[in-house]
Scaffold this motif. Structure first.
Motif, PDB file in Angstrom:
ATOM      1  N   UNK A   1      -2.351   9.619   3.684  1.00 32.43           N
ATOM      2  CA  UNK A   1      -2.965   8.367   3.211  1.00 32.43           C
ATOM      3  C   UNK A   1      -2.273   7.158   3.834  1.00 32.43           C
ATOM      4  N   UNK A   2      -0.930   7.197   3.922  1.00 32.37           N
ATOM      5  CA  UNK A   2      -0.187   6.095   4.559  1.00 32.37           C
ATOM      6  C   UNK A   2      -0.561   5.964   6.024  1.00 32.37           C
TER       7      UNK A   2
ATOM      8  N   UNK B   1       0.840  -1.204   0.000  1.00 34.46           N
ATOM      9  CA  UNK B   1       0.000   0.000   0.000  1.00 34.46           C
ATOM     10  C   UNK B   1       0.872   1.250   0.000  1.00 34.46           C
ATOM     11  N   UNK B   2       1.966   1.201   0.770  1.00 34.30           N
ATOM     12  CA  UNK B   2       2.874   2.358   0.813  1.00 34.30           C
ATOM     13  C   UNK B   2       3.509   2.626  -0.538  1.00 34.30           C
ATOM     14  N   UNK B   3       3.966   1.568  -1.201  1.00 37.51           N
ATOM     15  CA  UNK B   3       4.582   1.746  -2.526  1.00 37.51           C
ATOM     16  C   UNK B   3       3.560   2.272  -3.515  1.00 37.51           C
ATOM     17  N   UNK B   4       2.336   1.724  -3.456  1.00 35.83           N
ATOM     18  CA  UNK B   4       1.292   2.187  -4.373  1.00 35.83           C
ATOM     19  C   UNK B   4       0.990   3.660  -4.144  1.00 35.83           C
ATOM     20  N   UNK B   5       0.955   4.054  -2.899  1.00 39.71           N
ATOM     21  CA  UNK B   5       0.675   5.459  -2.604  1.00 39.71           C
ATOM     22  C   UNK B   5       1.831   6.370  -3.022  1.00 39.71           C
ATOM     23  N   UNK B   6       3.052   5.848  -2.870  1.00 40.74           N
ATOM     24  CA  UNK B   6       4.208   6.653  -3.266  1.00 40.74           C
ATOM     25  C   UNK B   6       4.240   6.866  -4.774  1.00 40.74           C
TER      26      UNK B   6
ATOM     27  N   UNK C   1       0.236  12.098  -6.203  1.00 43.76           N
ATOM     28  CA  UNK C   1      -0.214  12.954  -5.112  1.00 43.76           C
ATOM     29  C   UNK C   1       0.989  13.697  -4.553  1.00 43.76           C
ATOM     30  N   UNK C   2       0.655  14.656  -3.726  1.00 41.32           N
ATOM     31  CA  UNK C   2       1.741  15.386  -3.087  1.00 41.32           C
ATOM     32  C   UNK C   2       2.285  14.551  -1.937  1.00 41.32           C
ATOM     33  N   UNK C   3       3.450  14.907  -1.436  1.00 39.83           N
ATOM     34  CA  UNK C   3       4.075  14.173  -0.340  1.00 39.83           C
ATOM     35  C   UNK C   3       3.215  14.191   0.913  1.00 39.83           C
TER      36      UNK C   3
END
Length: 139
Positions: A47-48, A30-35, A39-41
């Motif tokens: 989200x994380x 999930x973290x990799x997908x969000x990264x 999106x912005x940091x």
């Protein structure tokens, strides 16, 4: 387990695989997908954090469910063991009572046999005493 009334202890051993590995893998995925998402940091961090909280809550709920199920099972087993123990105690008590009754009955019969034996001996002696006198009277 401790004394009655104390909650059961749950020991979690670390090993290969299992739910923990799945959760860690899911969080990393999930973290990799969000990264990699556009999106912005700050949005990605939020989200994380939200995803981590959700996974934590899910994991806590599952642990609580497992603890409840285990506690219920321990209570069921404890009740079953107590029930069997009570049955065995009842059977042992019944056996003792039956043995006690059998002993009393045996002692009573033994006394009756002794009395009959003594009565037989007394009758035989009496008959022996009467027989010589009858023989002399006839002659």
């Amino acid at each position: 387990m401790g004394e009655r009334g104390e909650p059961p202890y749950i020991i979690v051993e670390k090993g290969g695989g299992g739910l923990g590995s799945f959760v860690v893998g899911a969080l990393l995925g999930a973290g990799v997908a969000l990264l990699l998402a556009p999106r912005s940091g700050e949005e990605t961090q939020q989200e994380l954090k939200a995803q981590a909280r959700r996974w934590k809550e899910i994991a806590e709920d599952r642990v609580k469910d497992a603890q409840r199920a285990l506690s219920e099972r321990v209570d069921d087993v404890r009740d079953e063991v107590q029930s069997r123990f009570d049955e065995v105690r009842g059977a042992v008590d019944s056996g003792r009572e039956a043995a006690r009754d059998a002993r009393h009955d045996l002692e009573r019969r033994l006394e009756q046999s002794k009395a009959a034996y003594r009565a037989g001996i007394d009758a035989a002696r009496q008959a022996a005493r009467e027989t010589p006198g009858d023989a002399e009277a006839e002659t």
